[in-house]
Motif scaffolding. Structure first.
Motif, mmCIF file in Angstrom:
data_model
loop_
_atom_site.group_PDB
_atom_site.id
_atom_site.type_symbol
_atom_site.label_atom_id
_atom_site.label_comp_id
_atom_site.label_asym_id
_atom_site.label_seq_id
_atom_site.Cartn_x
_atom_site.Cartn_y
_atom_site.Cartn_z
ATOM 1 N N GLY A 19 0.815 -1.206 0.000
ATOM 2 C CA GLY A 19 0.000 0.000 0.000
ATOM 3 C C GLY A 19 0.845 1.251 0.000
ATOM 4 N N SER A 20 0.234 2.370 -0.336
ATOM 5 C CA SER A 20 0.934 3.652 -0.346
ATOM 6 C C SER A 20 1.496 3.947 1.039
ATOM 7 N N GLU A 21 2.807 4.171 1.100
ATOM 8 C CA GLU A 21 3.501 4.440 2.369
ATOM 9 C C GLU A 21 3.201 3.339 3.407
ATOM 10 N N ASP A 22 3.151 2.100 2.935
ATOM 11 C CA ASP A 22 2.901 0.930 3.792
ATOM 12 C C ASP A 22 1.540 0.985 4.488
ATOM 13 N N MET A 23 0.559 1.623 3.848
ATOM 14 C CA MET A 23 -0.752 1.802 4.450
ATOM 15 C C MET A 23 -1.406 0.473 4.819
ATOM 16 N N HIS A 24 -1.300 -0.534 3.927
ATOM 17 C CA HIS A 24 -1.942 -1.811 4.196
ATOM 18 C C HIS A 24 -1.285 -2.519 5.372
ATOM 19 N N LEU A 25 0.036 -2.503 5.417
ATOM 20 C CA LEU A 25 0.730 -3.148 6.523
ATOM 21 C C LEU A 25 0.436 -2.439 7.839
ATOM 22 N N ASP A 26 0.363 -1.110 7.790
ATOM 23 C CA ASP A 26 0.039 -0.358 9.005
ATOM 24 C C ASP A 26 -1.351 -0.711 9.511
ATOM 25 N N HIS A 27 -2.275 -0.901 8.569
ATOM 26 C CA HIS A 27 -3.649 -1.259 8.944
ATOM 27 C C HIS A 27 -3.659 -2.607 9.660
ATOM 28 N N ILE A 28 -2.903 -3.569 9.148
ATOM 29 C CA ILE A 28 -2.832 -4.893 9.762
ATOM 30 C C ILE A 28 -2.124 -4.809 11.110
ATOM 31 N N ARG A 29 -1.055 -4.018 11.185
ATOM 32 C CA ARG A 29 -0.327 -3.862 12.451
ATOM 33 C C ARG A 29 -1.239 -3.349 13.562
ATOM 34 N N SER A 30 -1.976 -2.286 13.257
ATOM 35 C CA SER A 30 -2.806 -1.667 14.287
ATOM 36 C C SER A 30 -4.014 -2.519 14.632
ATOM 37 N N ARG A 31 -4.603 -3.207 13.641
ATOM 38 C CA ARG A 31 -5.795 -4.006 13.889
ATOM 39 C C ARG A 31 -5.484 -5.223 14.767
ATOM 40 N N TYR A 32 -4.337 -5.873 14.519
ATOM 41 C CA TYR A 32 -4.040 -7.122 15.213
ATOM 42 C C TYR A 32 -2.867 -7.019 16.178
ATOM 43 N N MET A 33 -2.367 -5.811 16.384
ATOM 44 C CA MET A 33 -1.287 -5.569 17.341
ATOM 45 C C MET A 33 -0.100 -6.514 17.094
ATOM 46 N N VAL A 34 0.371 -6.520 15.853
ATOM 47 C CA VAL A 34 1.523 -7.331 15.472
ATOM 48 C C VAL A 34 2.580 -6.436 14.840
ATOM 49 N N SER A 35 3.795 -6.932 14.810
ATOM 50 C CA SER A 35 4.873 -6.279 14.072
ATOM 51 C C SER A 35 4.964 -6.921 12.690
ATOM 52 N N VAL A 36 5.116 -6.104 11.668
ATOM 53 C CA VAL A 36 5.267 -6.608 10.310
ATOM 54 C C VAL A 36 6.451 -5.883 9.694
ATOM 55 N N PHE A 37 7.479 -6.642 9.282
ATOM 56 C CA PHE A 37 8.681 -6.001 8.750
ATOM 57 C C PHE A 37 9.372 -6.928 7.757
ATOM 58 N N LEU A 38 10.237 -6.333 6.932
ATOM 59 C CA LEU A 38 10.969 -7.078 5.906
ATOM 60 C C LEU A 38 12.278 -7.611 6.464
ATOM 61 N N ARG A 39 12.593 -8.840 6.061
ATOM 62 C CA ARG A 39 13.897 -9.424 6.354
ATOM 63 C C ARG A 39 14.339 -10.162 5.102
ATOM 64 N N HIS A 40 15.217 -9.548 4.340
ATOM 65 C CA HIS A 40 15.633 -10.082 3.036
ATOM 66 C C HIS A 40 14.396 -10.237 2.137
ATOM 67 N N LYS A 70 -3.300 -8.104 -11.759
ATOM 68 C CA LYS A 70 -2.145 -7.221 -11.869
ATOM 69 C C LYS A 70 -2.569 -5.754 -11.785
ATOM 70 N N ASN A 71 -1.754 -4.973 -11.080
ATOM 71 C CA ASN A 71 -1.938 -3.518 -10.993
ATOM 72 C C ASN A 71 -3.265 -3.101 -10.374
ATOM 73 N N ASN A 72 -3.890 -3.991 -9.627
ATOM 74 C CA ASN A 72 -5.162 -3.652 -8.982
ATOM 75 C C ASN A 72 -4.932 -2.982 -7.638
ATOM 76 N N ASN A 73 -5.841 -2.102 -7.277
ATOM 77 C CA ASN A 73 -5.813 -1.486 -5.951
ATOM 78 C C ASN A 73 -6.531 -2.413 -4.993
ATOM 79 N N ILE A 74 -5.825 -2.900 -3.996
ATOM 80 C CA ILE A 74 -6.387 -3.908 -3.094
ATOM 81 C C ILE A 74 -6.998 -3.294 -1.850
ATOM 82 N N THR A 75 -6.971 -1.969 -1.726
ATOM 83 C CA THR A 75 -7.388 -1.316 -0.484
ATOM 84 C C THR A 75 -8.811 -1.681 -0.080
#
Length: 324
Positions: A19-40, A70-75
């Motif tokens: 998502g734009s500026e990690d919007m989707h990941l932020d939404h999941i982080r806040s909703r489920y109180m988890v950390s989501v981050f990249l490792r390789h 492809k190229n769909n907005n998943i928001t």
């Protein structure tokens, strides 16, 4: 602290996933109180085990959706997905149904095509995840209809270049030359269920154009030998009536960037009694090969008229008396 890693090295559209500026990941982080981050090349989800499990299910379903869109907005799909988790009593089974509606939505003359039960959802998942899928079960479970819908979706998204439909003409012993008419007229009666599905989903004029340009091709099983089918979505229907030799032949026609769906009902075999069904045999031969999926439907998955399920049930219970 519980941690789960998701391989995203093959994800086709990370920008849409995050998502734009990690919007989707932020939404999941806040909703489920988890950390989501990249490792390789892995996306790591960490937190309380139950929350991690739910967040991971959502992310995996997002990846499946983007695989064929492809190229769909998943928001908007993400919002519907989370709502389905929160509102459903059986979250395991109901999750992602809204997104599935979008996955196979086609501009048809009827209502949008969608999974009608949990096993149909799993069937769609199997098709997305595997290059070859065997779909086995009774009539009315959507085996052929959903395969055709997914083939058209892949064609629309330009993931493949053509659709190949084939079916054994067991009643004529594959000897089509004895029937009147040209090749299309000879094979039409045996491919009618596939035509019916296509006519449900595509306007007649567009379908005719697809046939004329060989974008959609009907091919008698006996005529498949020697071909290599690249960038194709191949559907073999009524596969319970193939011999082991025919099954091996059609499976080895598959080329690069192709998918193949084999459908059949092993309770409806029309081969001579001494002849082994290729579909029955292949379940043992290919069950452990990565990239090949099996989907088994049962009478509870029948989505036709209410009486169809009752009829299937009655036949299962009925014991044919021995012939004297």
């Amino acid at each position: 602290m519980y941690e789960y890693s998701i391989d995203i090295s093959n994800c086709k559209n990370l920008d849409s996933l995050f998502g734009s500026e990690d919007m989707h990941l932020d939404h999941i982080r806040s909703r489920y109180m988890v950390s989501v981050f990249l490792r390789h090349n892995e996306l790591i989800v960490a937190g309380e085990e139950n929350n991690v499990s739910r967040a991971v299910k959502i992310i995996l379903d997002m990846i499946k959706y983007l695989d064929i869109n492809k190229n769909n907005n998943i928001t908007s799909g993400l919002d519907m997905l989370i709502e389905s988790y929160e509102s459903s009593d059986n979250k395991e089974e109901e999750a992602f149904f809204d997104l599935i509606d979008n996955c196979i939505e086609l501009k048809t003359r009827k209502s949008p095509i969608k999974a009608k039960n949990y096993n149909q959802k799993l069937y769609i998942d199997r098709i997305i995840e595997n290059d070859i899928v065997f779909s086995i079960g009774p009539a009315g479970t959507g085996k052929t209809y959903l395969a055709v819908a997914m083939a058209l979706k892949y064609l629309h998204c330009e993931n493949i270049k053509r659709i190949i439909l084939t079916r054994p003409a067991i009643e004529a012993g594959e000897k089509l030359g004895y029937l009147p008419g040209d090749l299309m007229e000879k094979i039409n009666p045996y491919l009618r269920p596939l035509y019916d599905a296509l006519h449900d989903m595509i306007p007649a004029d567009k379908l005719q154009t697809y046939f004329q340009r060989n974008v959609i091709e009907v091919a008698p099983l006996a005529y498949m030998r020697g071909r290599t089918l690249n960038s194709s979505f191949i559907i073999l229907d009524e596969a319970q009536n193939t011999t082991p030799e025919q099954m091996k032949m059609v499976l080895t026609r598959m080329g690069f960037n192709s998918k193949m769906i084999i459908t059949g009902d092993i309770t409806q075999i029309d081969l001579p009694q001494h002849q082994t069904s290729g579909l029955v045999e292949v379940m043992s031969i290919l069950k452990d090969i990565k990239g090949i999926g099996f989907m088994f439907f049962n009478k509870k998955d029948v989505v036709r008229h209410r009486l169809v399920q009752d009829i299937v049930d009655a036949y299962e219970k009925y014991k044919r008396p021995d012939k004297k």
